[in-house]
Each structure stands twice: as structure tokens, then as C-alpha cells.
Design an enzyme around this catalytic site. Structure first.
Site, PDB file in Angstrom:
ATOM      1  N   LYS A 114       9.324  -7.900 -34.901  1.00  8.13           N
ATOM      2  CA  LYS A 114      10.115  -7.464 -33.751  1.00  8.13           C
ATOM      3  C   LYS A 114       9.436  -8.006 -32.506  1.00  8.13           C
ATOM      4  O   LYS A 114       8.209  -8.162 -32.472  1.00  8.13           O
ATOM      5  CB  LYS A 114      10.129  -5.933 -33.698  1.00  8.13           C
ATOM      6  CG  LYS A 114      11.294  -5.374 -32.938  1.00  8.13           C
ATOM      7  CD  LYS A 114      12.520  -5.150 -33.827  1.00  8.13           C
ATOM      8  CE  LYS A 114      13.657  -4.541 -33.059  1.00  8.13           C
ATOM      9  NZ  LYS A 114      14.830  -4.257 -33.876  1.00  8.13           N
ATOM     10  N   GLY A 136      24.554   8.200 -27.122  1.00  9.41           N
ATOM     11  CA  GLY A 136      24.422   6.801 -26.715  1.00  9.41           C
ATOM     12  C   GLY A 136      25.612   5.996 -27.213  1.00  9.41           C
ATOM     13  O   GLY A 136      25.760   5.781 -28.417  1.00  9.41           O
ATOM     14  N   VAL A 137      26.472   5.577 -26.280  1.00 11.14           N
ATOM     15  CA  VAL A 137      27.626   4.763 -26.684  1.00 11.14           C
ATOM     16  C   VAL A 137      27.534   3.378 -26.047  1.00 11.14           C
ATOM     17  O   VAL A 137      28.406   2.935 -25.315  1.00 11.14           O
ATOM     18  CB  VAL A 137      28.985   5.462 -26.397  1.00 11.14           C
ATOM     19  CG1 VAL A 137      29.335   6.404 -27.512  1.00 11.14           C
ATOM     20  CG2 VAL A 137      28.981   6.219 -25.070  1.00 11.14           C
ATOM     21  N   GLY A 138      26.403   2.724 -26.320  1.00 14.20           N
ATOM     22  CA  GLY A 138      26.186   1.345 -25.884  1.00 14.20           C
ATOM     23  C   GLY A 138      26.811   0.418 -26.913  1.00 14.20           C
ATOM     24  O   GLY A 138      27.878   0.711 -27.466  1.00 14.20           O
ATOM     25  N   VAL A 182      26.117  -0.433 -30.202  1.00 15.93           N
ATOM     26  CA  VAL A 182      26.401   0.112 -31.536  1.00 15.93           C
ATOM     27  C   VAL A 182      27.213   1.398 -31.445  1.00 15.93           C
ATOM     28  O   VAL A 182      28.182   1.591 -32.183  1.00 15.93           O
ATOM     29  CB  VAL A 182      25.100   0.388 -32.330  1.00 15.93           C
ATOM     30  CG1 VAL A 182      25.441   0.871 -33.732  1.00 15.93           C
ATOM     31  CG2 VAL A 182      24.237  -0.847 -32.401  1.00 15.93           C
ATOM     32  N   TYR A 236      29.338   2.428 -29.333  1.00 17.78           N
ATOM     33  CA  TYR A 236      30.757   2.176 -29.034  1.00 17.78           C
ATOM     34  C   TYR A 236      31.512   1.778 -30.308  1.00 17.78           C
ATOM     35  O   TYR A 236      32.559   2.340 -30.631  1.00 17.78           O
ATOM     36  CB  TYR A 236      30.883   1.078 -27.964  1.00 17.78           C
ATOM     37  CG  TYR A 236      32.309   0.603 -27.806  1.00 17.78           C
ATOM     38  CD1 TYR A 236      33.231   1.350 -27.079  1.00 17.78           C
ATOM     39  CD2 TYR A 236      32.744  -0.574 -28.428  1.00 17.78           C
ATOM     40  CE1 TYR A 236      34.557   0.942 -26.967  1.00 17.78           C
ATOM     41  CE2 TYR A 236      34.062  -0.990 -28.323  1.00 17.78           C
ATOM     42  CZ  TYR A 236      34.956  -0.230 -27.591  1.00 17.78           C
ATOM     43  OH  TYR A 236      36.272  -0.638 -27.494  1.00 17.78           O
TER      44      TYR A 236
HETATM   45  P1  NAD Z   1      22.322  -0.323 -26.118  1.00 19.45           P
HETATM   46  O1  NAD Z   1      21.246  -0.424 -25.089  1.00 19.45           O
HETATM   47  O2  NAD Z   1      23.519  -1.185 -26.018  1.00 19.45           O
HETATM   48  O3  NAD Z   1      22.857   1.192 -26.189  1.00 19.45           O
HETATM   49  C1  NAD Z   1      22.051   2.294 -26.021  1.00 19.45           C
HETATM   50  C2  NAD Z   1      22.864   3.278 -25.176  1.00 19.45           C
HETATM   51  O4  NAD Z   1      22.140   4.511 -25.103  1.00 19.45           O
HETATM   52  C3  NAD Z   1      23.085   2.822 -23.745  1.00 19.45           C
HETATM   53  O5  NAD Z   1      24.463   2.901 -23.444  1.00 19.45           O
HETATM   54  C4  NAD Z   1      22.249   3.765 -22.908  1.00 19.45           C
HETATM   55  O6  NAD Z   1      22.833   4.018 -21.630  1.00 19.45           O
HETATM   56  C5  NAD Z   1      22.259   5.001 -23.770  1.00 19.45           C
HETATM   57  N1  NAD Z   1      21.160   5.925 -23.568  1.00 19.45           N
HETATM   58  C6  NAD Z   1      19.875   5.691 -23.259  1.00 19.45           C
HETATM   59  N2  NAD Z   1      19.164   6.836 -23.209  1.00 19.45           N
HETATM   60  C7  NAD Z   1      20.040   7.817 -23.521  1.00 19.45           C
HETATM   61  C8  NAD Z   1      19.931   9.225 -23.646  1.00 19.45           C
HETATM   62  N3  NAD Z   1      18.772   9.852 -23.448  1.00 19.45           N
HETATM   63  N4  NAD Z   1      21.020   9.932 -23.982  1.00 19.45           N
HETATM   64  C9  NAD Z   1      22.219   9.324 -24.196  1.00 19.45           C
HETATM   65  N5  NAD Z   1      22.379   7.986 -24.066  1.00 19.45           N
HETATM   66  C10 NAD Z   1      21.316   7.264 -23.738  1.00 19.45           C
HETATM   67  O7  NAD Z   1      21.593  -0.512 -27.512  1.00 19.45           O
HETATM   68  P2  NAD Z   1      22.259  -0.753 -28.931  1.00 19.45           P
HETATM   69  O8  NAD Z   1      22.180  -2.189 -29.255  1.00 19.45           O
HETATM   70  O9  NAD Z   1      23.549  -0.053 -29.003  1.00 19.45           O
HETATM   71  O10 NAD Z   1      21.193  -0.033 -29.871  1.00 19.45           O
HETATM   72  C11 NAD Z   1      21.145   1.384 -29.935  1.00 19.45           C
HETATM   73  C12 NAD Z   1      20.037   1.788 -30.900  1.00 19.45           C
HETATM   74  O11 NAD Z   1      20.326   1.249 -32.196  1.00 19.45           O
HETATM   75  C13 NAD Z   1      18.637   1.269 -30.547  1.00 19.45           C
HETATM   76  O12 NAD Z   1      17.678   2.202 -30.967  1.00 19.45           O
HETATM   77  C14 NAD Z   1      18.518   0.011 -31.374  1.00 19.45           C
HETATM   78  O13 NAD Z   1      17.177  -0.331 -31.636  1.00 19.45           O
HETATM   79  C15 NAD Z   1      19.237   0.441 -32.625  1.00 19.45           C
HETATM   80  N6  NAD Z   1      19.764  -0.661 -33.418  1.00 19.45           N
HETATM   81  C16 NAD Z   1      20.621  -1.551 -32.847  1.00 19.45           C
HETATM   82  C17 NAD Z   1      21.148  -2.578 -33.630  1.00 19.45           C
HETATM   83  C18 NAD Z   1      22.157  -3.547 -33.084  1.00 19.45           C
HETATM   84  O14 NAD Z   1      22.828  -4.225 -33.878  1.00 19.45           O
HETATM   85  N7  NAD Z   1      22.348  -3.619 -31.768  1.00 19.45           N
HETATM   86  C19 NAD Z   1      20.756  -2.708 -34.975  1.00 19.45           C
HETATM   87  C20 NAD Z   1      19.887  -1.766 -35.527  1.00 19.45           C
HETATM   88  C21 NAD Z   1      19.398  -0.745 -34.732  1.00 19.45           C
END
Ligand code: NAD
Length: 357
Positions: free
Chosen positions: A80, A180-182, A184, A186
Site C-alpha cells: 500500500k 460514508g457515501v463516497g 464505494v 455511493y
Molecule cells: P472516499 O474518500 O471516496 O469515501 C469516504 C467517504 O467517507 C467520504 O465521502 C467522506 O466524506 C466520508 N467520511 C469521512 N469521515 C467520515 C465520518 N467520520 N463519518 C461519515 N463519513 C465520513 O473513499 P472510498 O474509496 O469510498 O473508500 C472508503 C473506504 O473503503 C476506505 O476505508 C477505503 O480504504 C476502503 N476501500 C476502498 C476501496 C475502493 O475500491 N475505493 C476498496 C477497498 C477498500
């Protein structure tokens, strides 16, 4: 900072640091284990309070990737990278170009991809400097954003948990609270909504929770309350360490299953969930869909094959839950055991092949 002590704690491996003053790049590549193949894992780009916090994040995330690849049956090691987001104004293109050169210097020992804070455009910049990058634009033969695949796998994991814990074959009427609706979160809401689940969401960014409300009819709650929602499934999809002494006693869900990496603040929090009768879907096993997708890209992208393998996350999760019940052991320990079995079996095969040669 106790650099080697921490390495020993997480059973490393190797760690590479890069400082590029011109672009303000401060990056760490952590390669936990490469027995199964070249290390593959995303690049996180967020602010950290201290260098130590960034270093620990990289170590914990990389270790998770080793276990994720092993339990999912992928020929990759765990790695990572973390880029400490500059506090001053910076040139994103220059910064990710410098990062790309850093990755190139590692000669394929580590392959990067998206993670929190990075996206397709960043991978495209990295690609100008090295071929050891995945999650690139589909128009360049890449697999694109891994988030929809991660969300698909998480939906499958939730289905397995709901079947195991609640005896239901589908998600109709199942209430899921998504933290968290970023990226993933979403897509997970999209999957769950299509499957008939009822949603409650929370995000620090109100625009994101309002989007889920608009598109999927989700109820919106405060970020400090989402872990306490009376629901069937709590799905952590923000950053890690959300399962801890302050949250676990207040959980009302009977299942915890979400995308975030490193959900347990400390391993013993997995024991606490087990003791409370809450079924925990080990993070690195349920969120492997994105890794499956980028691993497919590393050997020539085939979306159908990636989807089929991601759907199998259901079987892996169900297997973990059954073994956990049989052994009377917490699910996080069972997942570790299953991943370690894969690593040991591979090492034994290598030794046998060397002896034969
Ligand atoms: P992202 O940054 O797009 O989404 C994270 C969301 O969480 C954001 O919208 C942020 O505003 C919100 N957030 C932050 N702190 C918060 C809180 N305290 N309460 C509520 N919401 C909060 O990230 P992502 O790519 O969606 O990844 C989310 C998680 O999944 C991370 O831990 C990441 O390591 C893990 N993950 C992601 C992937 C991927 O394909 N993107 C794969 C495996 C694991």
C-alpha cells in the site's frame, strides 16, 4: 518513531520513503509480503497529523492487502502507499508525476491503484511515469474506478451475512446504515437500493448524503449517530478504526459489514463484537472486489471474469461465518487463519518446486 519495532509488530516486509521537495511529495510505500506475487494495493492521499500516523496507516493497510489477496485467491502480495497531503497549495500533476517516478524506481515490486483521496485522473498521471499502475482509464485498456466492484463484493458479503445471521435469501426490507457515501459507499447504496434494502446514510460531506437521499430514498443521519442506528446491518464505508470502545457498546445492528479498511481499532474489538453476538464481516475479505478488478487489469483486463470472481465473495464470507461458528472463534481470527493457510500452502508449493528442480 520506533521504525523497526513497528515493522516487527506488523511482520514486515519492506518500506520505502520518498521526499521530493519540488512537488512537496512525501510518500511511503509499504510492501508487507510478496510470497504470492508482486505487491498490489492502492494509494491513499489524505492529510495526516503526524508522519508516524501516515507510517502506521501504510503498514496496517499493506498487511491487510496481503491477507486480502491470499483469502481471495489472487497471485499478489500485499502493499500500500500513502501520500501525505500537503497543507500548502500544491500542483497535483507534479506531485503524482513524482510519485509515478518513485513507483517506477521500485521496478514492479509494488503496483499501485486508487484508494481514498485518489482517482482515475491521478492514475493517468502516474501512468506517464510507470507501467506499474492499475485502475487506469478504460480507454487505455484499464479497468477504471474499482469502487463499483468493491461495492458489488460488499453487497455479496452483506447477502451472505444476512443469510447466515437472519436466514433471509435476499435483502428486501433489510435496513442498512451506511457510514460514508463516497466512492464505494455511493455504489453500495445503489446496489442495496436495487436489492430492496432500506437505507440510512451519514457523511461529513452533506452533499454526498443528500445525493443518496435523492437517488435512493435514504434517510440521513448525523455522523456521530450512524453507528447507533437501530438497523440490521451497519456498513462502515468511511475511514478505518470505527469499531472501538466508544462505538461497539452502542451498536444496535446484528451485522457489521462494510467497505472500510482496518475497521477494528484493535484486534480485541473483533472479540468484543463476537462476545456481543454481532456478526462481523472481516474487512479485507468483504472489500476485495476492487482488488479483484485491478488484479485482473494487471494480467489483461476482462470485466466479466472480474465480476464473476467478485460475486464469489459471498462464498468466502459464508465460509468464514461457518468456520467461526464451528470453532467458536471470532470471524476476524478465522479470516486471518484462512489467509495464513493460503500463504503457507503457497510457500510449501514453492519449497517443493525448488527441491524438485
Ligand atoms: P472516499 O474518500 O471516496 O469515501 C469516504 C467517504 O467517507 C467520504 O465521502 C467522506 O466524506 C466520508 N467520511 C469521512 N469521515 C467520515 C465520518 N467520520 N463519518 C461519515 N463519513 C465520513 O473513499 P472510498 O474509496 O469510498 O473508500 C472508503 C473506504 O473503503 C476506505 O476505508 C477505503 O480504504 C476502503 N476501500 C476502498 C476501496 C475502493 O475500491 N475505493 C476498496 C477497498 C477498500
Amino acid at each position: 518513531m520506533d521504525v523497526f519495532g513497528k515493522l516487527s509488530t506488523y511482520d514486515f516486509g519492506e518500506v520505502h520513503f520518498k521526499l521530493d521537495k519540488a512537488s512537496q511529495l512525501q510518500a511511503i510505500v509499504a510492501i508487507h509480503d510478496s510470497r504470492l506475487g508482486p505487491a498490489l494495493g492502492g494509494c491513499r492521499f489524505i492529510e495526516y497529523d503526524t508522519d508516524e500516523a501516515a507510517y502506521i496507516d501504510a503498514l496496517r493497510l499493506a498487511r491487510g492487502m496481503t491477507y486480502k489477496a491470499a483469502i481471495t485467491g489472487l497471485a499478489h502480495g500485499g502493499g500500500k502507499s500513502v501520500i501525505i497531503k500537503p497543507k500548502r497549495h500544491f500542483d497535483r500533476s507534479a506531485l503524482f508525476s513524482a510519485f509515478g517516478r518513485f513507483i517506477e524506481d521500485l521496478r514492479g515490486h509494488y503496483i499501485t491503484a486508487e484508494d481514498s483521496g485518489t482517482g482515475l485522473e491521478d492514475m493517468e498521471i502516474i501512468r506517464t511515469q510507470t507501467k506499474h499502475v492499475t485502475g487506469i482509464d478504460p480507454s487505455h485498456g484499464g479497468s477504471g474506478d474499482p469502487s463499483p466492484f468493491t461495492a458489488l463484493g460488499v453487497r455479496r458479503g452483506i447477502e451472505a451475512a444476512v443469510k447466515f445471521k437472519l436466514g433471509k435469501d435476499d435483502l428486501k426490507g433489510i435496513h442498512v446504515a451506511v457510514q460514508g457515501v463516497g466512492h464505494v459507499g455511493y455504489y453500495l447504496c445503489k446496489e442495496l437500493h436495487a436489492a430492496g434494502a432500506k437505507l440510512t446514510v451519514a457523511d461529513v460531506d452533506k452533499l454526498k448524503s443528500e445525493r443518496a437521499q435523492r437517488e435512493f430514498g435514504a434517510a440521513v443521519t448525523d455522523i456521530t449517530k450512524v453507528a447507533e442506528v437501530a438497523c440490521d446491518v451497519f456498513a462502515p464505508c468511511a475511514l478505518g478504526a470505527g469499531l472501538n470502545d466508544s462505538t461497539i457498546p452502542h451498536l444496535k445492528a446484528t451485522i457489521v459489514a462494510g467497505a472500510a479498511n482496518n475497521q477494528l481499532l484493535e484486534p480485541h474489538h473483533g472479540d468484543d463484537l463476537h462476545a456481543r453476538g454481532i456478526l462481523y464481516a472481516p474487512d479485507y475479505a468483504i472489500n476485495a472486489g476492487g482488488l479483484v478488478n485491478v488484479a485482473q487489469e494487471a494480467k489483461g483486463y476482462d470485466a466479466k471474469a472480474a465480476r464473476e470472481k467478485t460475486l464469489k465473495i459471498y462464498d468466502t464470507m459464508y465460509d468464514i461465518f461457518e468456520r467461526s461458528k464451528r470453532l467458536g472463534a471470532p470471524t476476524y481470527k478465522v479470516a486471518d487463519l484462512m489467509a495464513e493457510e493460503q500463504l503457507a500452502a503457497h510457500s510449501a508449493r514453492l519449497v517443493a518446486a525448488r527441491q524438485k528442480a
